[in-house]
Design a protein around this motif. Structure first.
Motif, short mmCIF file in Angstrom:
data_model
loop_
_atom_site.label_atom_id
_atom_site.label_comp_id
_atom_site.label_asym_id
_atom_site.label_seq_id
_atom_site.Cartn_x
_atom_site.Cartn_y
_atom_site.Cartn_z
N TYR A 51 31.73 30.86 13.12
CA TYR A 51 31.87 32.15 13.81
C TYR A 51 32.36 32.00 15.24
N TYR A 74 24.57 39.97 24.60
CA TYR A 74 23.96 41.15 25.24
C TYR A 74 24.51 42.44 24.66
N HIS A 98 27.16 28.04 30.53
CA HIS A 98 25.88 27.46 30.08
C HIS A 98 25.95 27.08 28.59
N PHE A 138 5.53 47.29 28.72
CA PHE A 138 4.07 47.24 28.87
C PHE A 138 3.58 48.50 29.60
N PHE A 193 -4.01 49.36 23.84
CA PHE A 193 -3.35 48.62 22.76
C PHE A 193 -3.62 49.28 21.41
N GLY A 223 15.63 30.54 25.52
CA GLY A 223 16.91 30.73 26.23
C GLY A 223 16.84 30.10 27.61
N ASN A 239 17.19 26.46 27.22
CA ASN A 239 18.59 26.09 26.96
C ASN A 239 19.42 26.08 28.24
N ALA A 240 19.12 27.04 29.12
CA ALA A 240 19.97 27.21 30.29
C ALA A 240 19.69 26.16 31.36
N ASN A 270 18.90 21.18 28.44
CA ASN A 270 20.03 21.43 27.55
C ASN A 270 20.55 20.14 26.93
N HIS A 286 21.01 20.64 23.06
CA HIS A 286 22.37 21.07 22.73
C HIS A 286 22.83 20.47 21.41
N HIS A 329 16.74 29.15 18.11
CA HIS A 329 16.76 30.12 19.23
C HIS A 329 17.46 31.41 18.83
N PHE A 330 18.63 31.29 18.20
CA PHE A 330 19.32 32.57 17.96
C PHE A 330 18.82 33.29 16.71
N THR A 346 16.22 35.42 18.48
CA THR A 346 16.75 36.49 19.35
C THR A 346 17.54 37.50 18.52
N ARG A 383 22.67 20.59 14.41
CA ARG A 383 23.00 21.88 13.80
C ARG A 383 24.34 21.71 13.09
FE1 HAS Z 1 20.82 32.54 23.98
C1 HAS Z 1 22.69 29.87 22.78
C2 HAS Z 1 20.51 30.97 27.00
C3 HAS Z 1 19.14 35.30 25.28
C4 HAS Z 1 21.82 34.40 21.28
N1 HAS Z 1 22.00 32.20 22.34
C5 HAS Z 1 22.67 31.03 22.03
C6 HAS Z 1 23.38 31.21 20.79
C7 HAS Z 1 23.18 32.51 20.39
C8 HAS Z 1 22.29 33.12 21.37
C9 HAS Z 1 23.78 33.19 19.18
O1 HAS Z 1 21.78 28.58 28.46
C10 HAS Z 1 24.18 30.14 20.05
C11 HAS Z 1 25.65 30.12 20.37
C12 HAS Z 1 26.32 29.04 19.57
O2 HAS Z 1 26.60 29.29 18.37
O3 HAS Z 1 26.53 27.95 20.09
N2 HAS Z 1 19.94 33.01 25.78
C13 HAS Z 1 19.92 32.22 26.88
C14 HAS Z 1 19.19 32.90 27.95
C15 HAS Z 1 18.79 34.11 27.44
C16 HAS Z 1 19.29 34.19 26.09
C17 HAS Z 1 18.92 32.37 29.32
N3 HAS Z 1 20.51 34.46 23.38
C18 HAS Z 1 19.81 35.43 24.05
C19 HAS Z 1 19.84 36.65 23.31
C20 HAS Z 1 20.59 36.41 22.17
C21 HAS Z 1 21.01 35.03 22.24
C22 HAS Z 1 19.19 37.95 23.74
C23 HAS Z 1 20.98 37.31 21.05
C24 HAS Z 1 20.69 38.56 20.95
N4 HAS Z 1 21.44 30.75 24.74
C25 HAS Z 1 21.23 30.32 26.01
C26 HAS Z 1 21.91 29.02 26.20
C27 HAS Z 1 22.55 28.72 24.99
C28 HAS Z 1 22.23 29.81 24.10
C29 HAS Z 1 21.97 28.21 27.40
C30 HAS Z 1 23.41 27.49 24.69
C31 HAS Z 1 22.63 26.40 24.09
C32 HAS Z 1 23.53 25.23 23.73
O4 HAS Z 1 23.41 24.18 24.39
O5 HAS Z 1 24.33 25.33 22.80
C33 HAS Z 1 18.03 35.18 28.22
O6 HAS Z 1 18.75 36.40 28.17
C34 HAS Z 1 16.64 35.38 27.73
C35 HAS Z 1 15.82 36.30 28.65
C36 HAS Z 1 14.66 36.92 27.93
C37 HAS Z 1 13.40 36.94 28.34
C38 HAS Z 1 12.35 37.56 27.44
C39 HAS Z 1 11.82 38.90 27.95
C40 HAS Z 1 10.87 39.48 26.95
C41 HAS Z 1 10.87 40.76 26.50
C42 HAS Z 1 9.90 41.17 25.42
C43 HAS Z 1 8.62 41.74 26.00
C44 HAS Z 1 7.62 42.00 24.92
C45 HAS Z 1 6.89 43.12 24.81
C46 HAS Z 1 5.95 43.27 23.69
C47 HAS Z 1 6.97 44.26 25.77
C48 HAS Z 1 12.99 36.36 29.63
C49 HAS Z 1 11.80 41.78 27.03
C50 HAS Z 1 4.54 43.19 24.19
C51 HAS Z 1 3.62 43.79 23.23
C52 HAS Z 1 2.40 43.37 22.98
C53 HAS Z 1 1.62 44.08 21.96
C54 HAS Z 1 1.80 42.19 23.63
#
Ligand code: HAS
Length: 545
Positions: free
Chosen positions: A115, A219, A264, A299, A318, A345, A348-349, A354, A358, A366-367, A370, A431
């Motif tokens: 892909y 995103y 990244h 939250f 809750f 994520g 990975n970054a 990494n 990697h 990871h993906f 996500t 992978r």
């Molecule tokens: Fe990623 C590789 C870094 C987010 C998808 N990522 C991938 C690949 C995919 C992918 C498809 O830096 C593979 C690509 C390939 O084929 O080679 N990713 C990140 C970082 C984030 C991140 C820093 N990724 C995503 C999201 C994806 C996604 C979203 C899809 C939708 N990613 C990487 C890196 C690679 C990578 C490197 C390359 C690795 C390599 O070497 O090949 C950030 O955006 C993540 C930030 C998110 C947070 C979490 C916040 C939590 C929330 C939930 C709160 C929960 C609640 C529930 C409220 C900090 C918002 C509470 C309820 C209760 C009842 C308790």
């Protein structure tokens, strides 16, 4: 919504659920091959099915669901004219022609390029032309959405745009700016190369242009889920939007920071100056901020709603959450999965970490947490009310129960599959490999147990897919006729007014372009200047090199 508007959105949904079935089946086959217990029949190649899986689920299913869902949101909040609808149909058909072209080449084994499809893997020209058509079709959708908001703004001078319409426009702006990179690679590099007009291709340029698009792509998948979390889930739990301004600000931050971060994915790639890798990793850490804001906001929504309903104590709130309503449960599991998914994520970054993960199956883990859990479970959660609302039927308590079972199956299957992928990855399992035992090497014997666990998880997930497709068919054809609620939450009555600058499009687009130039202009020129002889960036026509 008018009948015609419903038909438009539903057309996108049909493609989504057909894709879910085909792509899911391919996923099952892959995990079986990796378990070392199954070989593909009739000369079908591992990379052929891996490409079908990635392209159909990662690119086709997501794009169709998102565009269809976003049309519904735009039509509901700002309306759609006859002309806009006709243009939207044109976009749909251009995308369909492109999708069919690309799918045929993959199914015939002429485009087993995965892909991510960057060089040196080469596909049949029809694959790239098909991709170009899908991109052009999606741009038509972008411009329809932009126009919808513009017309509404003209009719409502000085008013704040509806939150969901604002969010859709941000997501489509992000998509448009990001796809410019991949469109350039496809048009200027891949099509001439695959047609034989160019003898060579500059691999680093193709990968850099791909990742310029590839990260914001994730995103583009995530933001529709966030639209649901910010503006739909509060209504389902009987609450209000926690903060309209915070929601808009987080979307603006995504627009600015999701694009200048593609390096990244190329941290181990030679040919890019480490200084620029550092710059882009720093920007990657900026794009984490709006997700943390989203977590905070969710939250806050849960807690304030619970307390208003009279549930006290530290965690009393809750209990009020409607755990038995699948419209809530599925996205909620999606949110929970994003806690480890997002943490992965961040791992990975980080440059040193990494180097460990990697190209191992950790990244696949990871993906799958996500996109294949957080995003897809939210999309499933949306489907339970969106599909009946579009087909004029009702979500019955029986389908709701089936939905809960589906969500549990998905959670169990994904926990087993993605969990073992993460562990096997840390033990070094690569992978994208069709090998399972690697000729009986000692190290591979450490992995095989986890690879079998992946097949177990993958089989459970496939049962989940079959159930979801069954639910979709029920909601389209068999559920009782009626009006299904379209849950859009309102703002808190005492909310502070949203600052006007949040809708200053020129400012946000300007800053986005500025950041992209800072992150990419110099390293891109470096890449071109330092390319070895014989690999000019755009070797076309033959002889220019
Ligand atoms: Fe990623 C590789 C870094 C987010 C998808 N990522 C991938 C690949 C995919 C992918 C498809 O830096 C593979 C690509 C390939 O084929 O080679 N990713 C990140 C970082 C984030 C991140 C820093 N990724 C995503 C999201 C994806 C996604 C979203 C899809 C939708 N990613 C990487 C890196 C690679 C990578 C490197 C390359 C690795 C390599 O070497 O090949 C950030 O955006 C993540 C930030 C998110 C947070 C979490 C916040 C939590 C929330 C939930 C709160 C929960 C609640 C529930 C409220 C900090 C918002 C509470 C309820 C209760 C009842 C308790």
């Amino acid at each position: 919504l008018s009948k015609q508007e419903k038909r438009l959105s539903m057309s996108f949904m049909y493609v989504t659920f057909i894709s879910l079935f085909i792509g899911g089946l391919m996923g099952l086959l892959q995990t079986l091959v990796r378990s070392g217990t199954f070989s593909l029949p009739w000369g079908i190649g591992y990379y052929q099915i891996l490409t079908v899986h990635g392209v159909i689920l990662g690119l086709v299913l997501t794009t169709y669901f998102i565009i269809g869902f976003q049309y519904t949101l735009m039509n509901k909040t700002v309306g759609m004219s006859h002309k806009q609808r006709q243009t939207a149909w044109l976009g749909f058909w251009v995308m369909i022609v492109g999708t069919i072209m690309a799918s045929i080449t993959i199914l015939l084994g002429k485009a087993s390029v995965l892909y991510t499809f960057y060089a040196p893997l080469k596909a049949h020209p029809a694959f790239y032309i098909g991709l170009a058509l899908v991109i052009i079709g999606s741009w038509i959708a972008c411009f329809v959405n932009f126009r919808q908001l513009q017309v509404w703004k003209k009719q409502h001078k000085g008013e704040k745009s509806p939150l969901l319409a604002f969010m859709v426009v941000i997501n489509m702006l992000l998509w448009f700016i990001a796809t410019l990179g991949v469109a350039a690679a496809v048009l200027v590099q891949f099509i001439p190369w695959s047609l034989g007009y160019a003898e060579t291709i500059n691999i680093l340029v193709s990968r850099t242009l791909f990742w310029y698009f590839g990260h914001p792509l994730v995103y583009f998948w995530l933001l529709p889920a966030y639209m649901a979390w910010y503006a739909i889930i509060p209504k389902i739990i009987g609450g209000k939007i926690f903060s309209d301004s915070l929601a808009r600000l987080s979307f603006v931050l995504f627009l600015m920071f999701s694009i200048p971060v593609g390096f990244h994915h190329q941290l181990t790639e030679p040919g890019i100056d480490p200084v620029w890798k550092f710059v882009q990793v720093t920007l990657t850490f900026m794009v984490i901020v709006p997700s943390l804001m989203t977590a905070f906001s969710m939250f806050a929504t849960f807690e304030t709603t619970g307390r208003k309903k009279g549930f006290g104590g530290l965690f009393g709130w809750f209990k009020h959450l409607p755990w038995k309503d699948v419209r809530f449960l599925a996205p909620m599991i999606g949110m929970l999965a994003f806690i480890p998914g997002g943490t992965g994520g961040i791992i990975n970054a980080s440059n040193q970490l990494n180097q460990v993960v990697h190209n191992t199956i950790w990244v696949t883990g990871h993906f799958h947490l996500t996109v294949a859990t957080t995003v897809i479970l939210t999309f499933f959660g949306l489907s339970y009310w969106l599909i009946p609302a579009l087909t004029g039927r009702k979500l019955t308590s029986k389908i709701n129960k089936l939905g809960i079972i589906q969500t549990i199956i998905w959670t169990v299957g994904m926990t087993i599959m993605s969990g073992s992928m993460h562990i096997a990855g840390l033990l070094g399992a690569p992978r994208r490999s069709s090998y399972s035992t690697y000729g009986g090497t000692e190290q591979a014997s450490d992995w095989i147990g986890y690879q079998i666990a992946q097949a177990v998880g993958g089989t459970i997930l496939f049962v989940g897919i079959l159930l979801m497709v069954y639910i979709f068919i029920q909601l389209v054809f068999f559920a009782p006729k009626g009006e299904e609620e379209f849950p859009i939450a309102e703002e808190e009555p005492d909310a502070e007014p949203t600052p006007r600058f949040l809708e200053n499009w020129k400012l946000w687009i300007g800053l986005t372009i500025g950041l992209i130039l800072i992150a990419y202009a110099i390293p891109f020129m470096d890449i071109i200047q330092n390319s070895p002889p014989g690999s000019p960036p755009f070797d076309w026509p033959i002889g220019n090199s």
